[in-house]
Design an enzyme around this catalytic site. Structure first.
Site, PDB file in Angstrom:
ATOM      1  N   ASP A  79       0.885  -1.167   0.000  1.00  0.00           N
ATOM      2  CA  ASP A  79       0.000   0.000   0.000  1.00  0.00           C
ATOM      3  C   ASP A  79       0.917   1.210   0.000  1.00  0.00           C
ATOM      4  OD1 ASP A  79      -1.619   2.174   0.589  1.00  0.00           O
ATOM      5  OD2 ASP A  79      -2.810   1.122   2.089  1.00  0.00           O
ATOM      6  N   VAL A  80       1.002   1.912  -1.127  1.00  0.00           N
ATOM      7  CA  VAL A  80       1.993   2.977  -1.258  1.00  0.00           C
ATOM      8  C   VAL A  80       1.747   4.144  -0.310  1.00  0.00           C
ATOM      9  CG1 VAL A  80       2.529   2.391  -3.660  1.00  0.00           C
ATOM     10  CG2 VAL A  80       0.761   4.117  -3.161  1.00  0.00           C
ATOM     11  N   ASN A 126       3.284   4.626 -10.541  1.00  0.00           N
ATOM     12  CA  ASN A 126       2.035   4.528 -11.288  1.00  0.00           C
ATOM     13  C   ASN A 126       0.792   4.372 -10.418  1.00  0.00           C
ATOM     14  OD1 ASN A 126       0.284   3.618 -13.708  1.00  0.00           O
ATOM     15  ND2 ASN A 126       0.287   1.807 -12.394  1.00  0.00           N
ATOM     16  N   TYR A 166      -8.492  14.147  -7.793  1.00  0.00           N
ATOM     17  CA  TYR A 166      -7.591  13.507  -8.754  1.00  0.00           C
ATOM     18  C   TYR A 166      -6.763  14.548  -9.505  1.00  0.00           C
ATOM     19  CZ  TYR A 166      -6.163  10.318 -12.537  1.00  0.00           C
ATOM     20  OH  TYR A 166      -5.436   9.561 -13.421  1.00  0.00           O
ATOM     21  N   LYS A 222      -2.638  15.147  -9.507  1.00  0.00           N
ATOM     22  CA  LYS A 222      -1.868  14.971 -10.731  1.00  0.00           C
ATOM     23  C   LYS A 222      -1.112  16.248 -11.117  1.00  0.00           C
ATOM     24  CE  LYS A 222      -2.743  10.632 -11.477  1.00  0.00           C
ATOM     25  NZ  LYS A 222      -1.648   9.638 -11.410  1.00  0.00           N
TER      26      LYS A 222
END
Length: 261
Positions: free
Chosen positions: A70-71, A97, A166, A170
């Site tokens: 789990d990053v 990613n 999101y 980004k």
């Protein structure tokens, strides 16, 4: 001197490798002879990714290593890169990613803080944690250096409606990419970003049936084969460290990107 010039096997970490773009990139690298640590939340999907690699390749496969990660959890990221060091000895590439879109179609005024926090923790904090661990290993290893490629998405350039969490993460990844590029120069650590639009994956399946546009209409959007993305990442990854693709945009040709909004 980087690994491909010494004749050693090149090694990579791919996060979010259990599906979609991460799966396609991991398979592409394995088929090209890279040894790849596949990171994701479910080991069974990582193992499915690794099993796809032997199909139709004439190049000796690289070694796959599946690591449940789990990053957004610092201890998971530390364990991932420790495992890479123990099994592969060095790290030549991080494809950063892993990400989540969050709840779709939720107006900004209705977005729960918990949903915002989950997207930020995964997309931004997770990317930072992985980049930091990769940077540290690439700086300390001999020969020194390596490459980090961040998945920015075209949402790093322009938003979709109701995508504030999101899109914000980004856009922030672009700053992460630029800072890593600058800070990595003394240590032969290159960093680039690939901004991807409408690759055909489970995450983009709704594009085919219709997705909300800036004018309020629902409209189907064209998609491209995810293998085209994987080949682009591989091209970026296999450049000598003296060269870098700083930013690349790969998208379905006829998608409403140029002129969006």
């Amino acid at each position: 001197m980087n690994a491909e010039l010494t004749g050693e096997t090149r090694t990579a970490v791919v996060t979010g490798a259990g599906s979609g773009i991460g799966r396609a990139v991991a398979v592409e690298l394995l088929r090209a002879g890279w040894s790849v640590a596949l990171a994701g939340r479910r080991v069974e999907t990582l193992e499915e990714t690794a099993a796809l690699a032997p199909d139709g390749t004439s190049t000796p496969l690289g070694t796959s290593l599946c690591v449940r990660t789990d990053v957004s959890e610092p201890q998971d990221v530390a364990a991932l890169f420790s495992s890479v060091r123990e099994n592969f000895g060095r790290l030549d590439l991080l494809f950063n990613n892993a990400g989540t879109f969050g709840p779709g179609g939720v107006p900004v005024e209705e977005l729960p803080y918990a949903a915002w926090r989950h997207v930020v923790d995964t997309n931004l904090n997770g990317a930072f944690l992985c980049a930091q661990a990769a940077f540290r290993q690439m700086k300390e290893q001999d020969p020194q250096g390596g490459r980090i490629i961040n998945n920015g998405s075209i949402s790093a350039q322009v938003p979709r409606p109701h995508s504030i969490a999101y899109t914000t993460t980004k856009h922030a990844l672009t700053g992460l990419t630029k800072s890593l590029s600058l800070d990595g120069r003394p240590y032969r650590i290159a960093c680039g970003q690939i901004d991807i639009g409408n690759a055909a994956t489970d995450m983009t399946e709704r594009m085919r049936s219709g997705i909300l546009q800036a004018n309020g209409e629902l409209m189907p959007e064209p998609v491209m084969d995810v293998s085209d993305v994987a080949r682009t990442v591989r091209h970026m990854a296999e450049l000598p460290l003296e060269a870098n693709v700083q930013f690349a945009t790969v998208l379905a040709t006829n998608m409403p990107f140029i002129g969006r909004g």
